[in-house]
Motif scaffolding. Sequence first.
Motif, PDB file in Angstrom:
ATOM      1  N   GLU A  17       0.820  -1.198   0.000  1.00 42.46           N
ATOM      2  CA  GLU A  17       0.000   0.000   0.000  1.00 42.46           C
ATOM      3  C   GLU A  17       0.861   1.258   0.000  1.00 42.46           C
TER       4      GLU A  17
ATOM      5  N   HIS B 109       1.668   1.807  -3.556  1.00 43.17           N
ATOM      6  CA  HIS B 109       0.461   2.229  -4.261  1.00 43.17           C
ATOM      7  C   HIS B 109       0.204   3.717  -4.034  1.00 43.17           C
ATOM      8  N   ARG B 110       0.321   4.153  -2.789  1.00 44.68           N
ATOM      9  CA  ARG B 110       0.070   5.567  -2.478  1.00 44.68           C
ATOM     10  C   ARG B 110       1.051   6.468  -3.207  1.00 44.68           C
ATOM     11  N   SER B 111       2.337   6.047  -3.232  1.00 36.11           N
ATOM     12  CA  SER B 111       3.359   6.858  -3.889  1.00 36.11           C
ATOM     13  C   SER B 111       3.052   7.041  -5.369  1.00 36.11           C
ATOM     14  N   ILE B 112       2.545   5.997  -6.001  1.00 31.77           N
ATOM     15  CA  ILE B 112       2.219   6.073  -7.428  1.00 31.77           C
ATOM     16  C   ILE B 112       0.921   6.835  -7.644  1.00 31.77           C
ATOM     17  N   GLU B 113      -0.098   6.470  -6.883  1.00 37.77           N
ATOM     18  CA  GLU B 113      -1.439   6.985  -7.163  1.00 37.77           C
ATOM     19  C   GLU B 113      -1.656   8.420  -6.705  1.00 37.77           C
ATOM     20  N   GLU B 114      -0.908   8.871  -5.694  1.00 36.73           N
ATOM     21  CA  GLU B 114      -1.062  10.254  -5.243  1.00 36.73           C
ATOM     22  C   GLU B 114      -0.729  11.244  -6.347  1.00 36.73           C
TER      23      GLU B 114
ATOM     24  N   THR C 243      -0.310  10.159  -9.952  1.00 37.56           N
ATOM     25  CA  THR C 243      -0.934   9.822 -11.233  1.00 37.56           C
ATOM     26  C   THR C 243      -2.382  10.282 -11.301  1.00 37.56           C
ATOM     27  N   ARG C 244      -3.008  10.516 -10.160  1.00 39.08           N
ATOM     28  CA  ARG C 244      -4.382  11.021 -10.158  1.00 39.08           C
ATOM     29  C   ARG C 244      -4.466  12.495 -10.502  1.00 39.08           C
TER      30      ARG C 244
ATOM     31  N   ARG D 121      -0.355  -4.626 -12.292  1.00 30.46           N
ATOM     32  CA  ARG D 121      -1.382  -3.855 -11.582  1.00 30.46           C
ATOM     33  C   ARG D 121      -1.724  -2.563 -12.311  1.00 30.46           C
ATOM     34  N   TYR D 122      -0.695  -1.883 -12.841  1.00 34.32           N
ATOM     35  CA  TYR D 122      -0.921  -0.573 -13.443  1.00 34.32           C
ATOM     36  C   TYR D 122      -0.843  -0.596 -14.968  1.00 34.32           C
TER      37      TYR D 122
ATOM     38  N   TYR E  77       8.071  11.385 -12.150  1.00 36.77           N
ATOM     39  CA  TYR E  77       6.926  11.887 -12.892  1.00 36.77           C
ATOM     40  C   TYR E  77       7.326  13.127 -13.665  1.00 36.77           C
TER      41      TYR E  77
END
Length: 348
Positions: A210, A213-218, A220-221, A263-264, A343
């Motif tokens: 998790e 996941h947070r590092s990526i999704e924070e 990419t959103r 996953r991504y 990013y």
Amino acid sequence: MKGLFILSLIATLGMVRPLQAQDRDSSICITDSQFYISGGQLIVSMQLEVNRMLRPNESVGLTPRLADSLDNYVQLPSIYINSRKQHIVFQREQAREEKDYVELRRRNGQTQKVQYLRAVHFSEWMRYAQLQVDETSCGCGIPFRTDSLLLGYVEVPSRPVAVEQLLQPPHTGADLPKNVIEKSGSAYLDFPLNETTIYPTFSRNAEELERIHRSIEEVTRQPQVILSAIELHGYASPEGPYKNNERLSRERTESLKRYLTERYGLADSLITTRFTPEDWEGLKRLVSVSDISHKPELLELADDALAPDQKEKKMRKKHPKEFQVLLEHVLPALRRTDYVIRYTILPE
């Protein structure tokens, strides 16, 4: 995250602002300092920069002290800056009397740095302490002067710091373009013995995954942001056969790459991997800030030029009790995957 015997789950960090050694003398100054409160100890890490010109027989002694306004204080091991002649005298005489010290053989005309890392028993008053350095300068045993120089001060706030910040130097990203940002961290995934497949529900893997996941999704959103690269660096700890650790560190890192790719829906070329079969450097960093018995001997063995398997065997044989402590409380923290996620921010 794994527990440590001195570096517990949460450490507390304090920073020292770099100050010159008073206006009259800027030839010695603190350029970087950090304080970690952990396991009942205050771990003091600092770097001094020395530009002072010494007389042929001069020796400068710097004794760091932590002190507050209520006369609470603790004295730390001294730092000695010696001219060539005094270096010889120091090694022959004073080094025998003091068991814990740091010495610099001064070379006039050069900027030299002194790395200082020590641990003392922590008391609550230290949260409001100043870092003070008492200086004594002498030649051939005759004091030139004794001063108390405020080289820096510290305020220790209640701020959590993850253990991995002790295992790796901070990544500055100084060479990155202005439109590129980074997130980094470490994942402490658990695997069944000798296996390399990631089981998301095994042990505490859900929590560790998790974090990634947070590092990526924070990011990419967010609009106008493109994921440009992910770097994975897997580590195994220095016990067991080296060849097996090499396999585990390589294949477990590749497993995490496959997990994130699936996953991504990422391109295979987006994620790069590397691995360190046995993290002896990380072991030295954690042992150096611990209160384990025979610490100097363990650090010397860890730095030995022997092959990894021979080095481990020698450490087990000479210090079996201490090695058991390492197995239980230190080595688990070395089994990890460090990650850097980059990013690109698109122009408006």
